[in-house]
Scaffold this active site. Structure first.
Site, PDB file in Angstrom:
ATOM      1  N   PHE A  68      -0.265   1.537   6.986  1.00 34.21           N
ATOM      2  CA  PHE A  68      -1.129   2.707   6.827  1.00 34.21           C
ATOM      3  C   PHE A  68      -1.081   3.335   5.429  1.00 34.21           C
ATOM      4  O   PHE A  68      -1.121   4.568   5.295  1.00 34.21           O
ATOM      5  CB  PHE A  68      -0.774   3.785   7.867  1.00 34.21           C
ATOM      6  CG  PHE A  68      -0.461   3.235   9.226  1.00 34.21           C
ATOM      7  CD1 PHE A  68      -1.357   2.406   9.879  1.00 34.21           C
ATOM      8  CD2 PHE A  68       0.746   3.501   9.839  1.00 34.21           C
ATOM      9  CE1 PHE A  68      -1.067   1.881  11.124  1.00 34.21           C
ATOM     10  CE2 PHE A  68       1.049   2.980  11.089  1.00 34.21           C
ATOM     11  CZ  PHE A  68       0.143   2.157  11.725  1.00 34.21           C
ATOM     12  N   CYS A  69      -1.002   2.526   4.393  1.00 33.68           N
ATOM     13  CA  CYS A  69      -0.936   3.056   3.015  1.00 33.68           C
ATOM     14  C   CYS A  69       0.203   4.070   2.860  1.00 33.68           C
ATOM     15  O   CYS A  69       0.105   5.020   2.073  1.00 33.68           O
ATOM     16  CB  CYS A  69      -2.250   3.680   2.575  1.00 33.68           C
ATOM     17  SG  CYS A  69      -3.596   2.504   2.489  1.00 33.68           S
ATOM     18  N   ALA A  70       1.249   3.873   3.646  1.00 34.24           N
ATOM     19  CA  ALA A  70       2.447   4.714   3.514  1.00 34.24           C
ATOM     20  C   ALA A  70       3.627   3.762   3.700  1.00 34.24           C
ATOM     21  O   ALA A  70       4.438   3.915   4.614  1.00 34.24           O
ATOM     22  CB  ALA A  70       2.445   5.822   4.553  1.00 34.24           C
TER      23      ALA A  70
END
Ligand code: PLP
Length: 451
Positions: A382-384
């Site tokens: 999740f782009c984290a």
């Protein structure tokens, strides 16, 4: 490669051991604004069609019907903004400038704040990163979305790993940074766990150290009112496509001084007051950073979404909280499912839940939910990446709720996960370019794609 997953017969849909909070409804509760695609049906691998259960609002939310209608109304008037003497140009210019004021009100900004339209949150944070004075120390939490972590470069960037006491973490980090301009980046609601950050308390810590604060409201703004004056925050960034206005506009709103002193984010027409063979003088207002033809449709769509949400907050929040409770309670009852959290299970949160299913690859689970149950969720990091690896060692699944969600969608997810844990998948799946897909996927794309 075909996975050796034993075929298991699908049991009768009514045969579920998931404890549900009450009868599931596929219709929308009164007072909750409706969205496009609410009656969308999607094909399953077994040949049936079912209503799409969109549980991926955190990635991009469906378009509000009110936004779609407003865009439709605008399109005949669509013309150049700021440049034309024609009546339609004047209408378009009025629409664009009025949208600034609506967005300003939506985030509770003062009349003196700059409202700059951007493409999205990522764009807005990159703009701010270019506008901060040279030598600014930036403090960012490493649990944040990449859009919040990556725009800041150089030796003055300090990444903090949050503990249970984030105010103390920030206080200590600020005490370690040199005096001079300082900016703290805070996320309103975590895109992985949905947890709400104590923004006002962090802003108070920043103030004690004379630092400014930017609020990443990409996930917060679709779920809760944001008031940057009450929160005592200097800047806020958000994305239209997460706010039910998927027409390519986002915004950076906040204190004007750094933004007016900075070089234009984009150089070109619209950002200039005068250009001679030898010199350029740049505009001072928001146009300084908005070179090129403005996205009037996107700005209008965003403004209509802001206005619509403001009129319906009570219903929106009540709807989401009921579904979130149903989802979290149901997930907790499934063996092997673990919900992720930064601050602990009881931390307040919006309708975003990430989880793992023991022994099951998240990507395979997501493919199964789509192919066999018509459910859309997100899988991965999740782009984290830093946070998701810390919490899982790898990747996870994320179900996110919004205006398009119903109790039936939530219950279908819970039933499908229960079935997966007990019986495995019914179809076979294979890795294609690193992602799982049903073997011999019979589902056809919609007809408009074959034109
Ligand atoms: N910040 C958060 C908390 C997000 O969840 C996202 C997107 O998922 C972003 C920033 C980036 O938003 P965008 O992709 O619209 O630029």
């Amino acid at each position: 490669m075909t996975l050796a997953i034993p075929h298991a017969r699908v049991s009768n849909a009514a045969d579920t051991r998931v404890q549900l909070a009450g009868p599931a409804s596929s219709t929308h509760p009164a007072g909750v604004p409706s969205v496009a695609g609410a009656r969308l049906t999607v094909p399953l691998v077994d040949g049936r069609h079912v209503q799409y259960a969109n549980l991926d609002h955190a990635a991009s939310a469906p378009c509000l019907d009110a936004v779609r209608e407003a865009v439709d109304e605008l399109l005949p008037w669509y013309a150049s903004v700021h440049r034309g003497a024609g009546f339609a140009s004047q209408v378009s210019t009025k629409v664009y400038e009025r949208a600034r004021e609506v967005v300003r009100d939506f985030v509770g900004a003062r009349a003196t704040a700059e409202v700059i339209f951007t493409r999205n949150t990522t764009d807005a944070l990159n703009l701010l990163a270019r506008a901060v004075p040279a030598g600014t120390s930036v403090i960012v939490f490493d649990t944040d979305h990449h859009a919040a972590i990556l725009p800041w470069r150089g030796p003055n960037v300090h990444r903090v790993t949050p503990t249970a006491n984030v105010e103390q973490d920030l206080d200590e980090a600020l005490a370690r940074t040199p005096t001079g301009p300082r900016l703290v980046v805070v996320t309103g609601a975590a895109n992985v766990t949905g947890e709400l950050w104590p923004v006002a308390r962090l802003a108070a810590v920043a103030r004690r150290h004379g630092a400014r604060i930017v609020l990443d409201a990409a996930q917060l703004a679709p779920h809760r009112p944001v008031d940057i004056t009450a929160l005592d925050v200097d800047y806020v960034v958000l994305s239209g496509h997460k706010l039910y206005a998927p027409f390519g506009a986002g915004a950076l709103v906040g204190r004007a001084d750094w933004l007016r002193a900075a070089n234009p984010y984009l150089a070109g027409g619209g950002a200039t007051r005068q250009v001679t063979a030898r010199a350029v003088s740049w505009n001072y207002g928001p146009e300084r950073h908005e070179a090129g033809s403005p996205n009037v449709v996107g700005a209008h769509a965003l403004a209509v979404a802001c206005r619509t949400l403001r009129q319906h907050w009570d219903a929106v929040i009540a709807h989401e909280e009921a579904l979130l409770d149903r989802l979290r309670t149901g997930l907790a009852a499934i063996p092997g499912v673990r919900q992720l959290s930064i601050f602990g299970d009881s931390a307040p949160r919006v309708g975003v839940v990430s989880f793992t299913v023991e022994g099951h690859d998240p990507n395979l689970v997501a493919a199964y939910l789509s192919a066999e149950h018509g459910i859309g969720v997100r899988d991965g990091a999740f782009c984290a990446h830093i946070l998701v690896r810390r919490l899982t060692g790898d990747r996870a699944l994320r179900a996110s709720l919004g205006l398009g969600s119903t109790a039936e969608h939530v219950d279908r997810l819970l039933t499908a996960l229960h079935r997966l844990v007990e019986q495995g998948t019914t179809w076979d799946y294979e890795l294609v370019d690193g992602r799982y897909a049903p073997v011999d996927d019979p589902r056809e794309l919609p007809a408009f794609l074959s034109n």
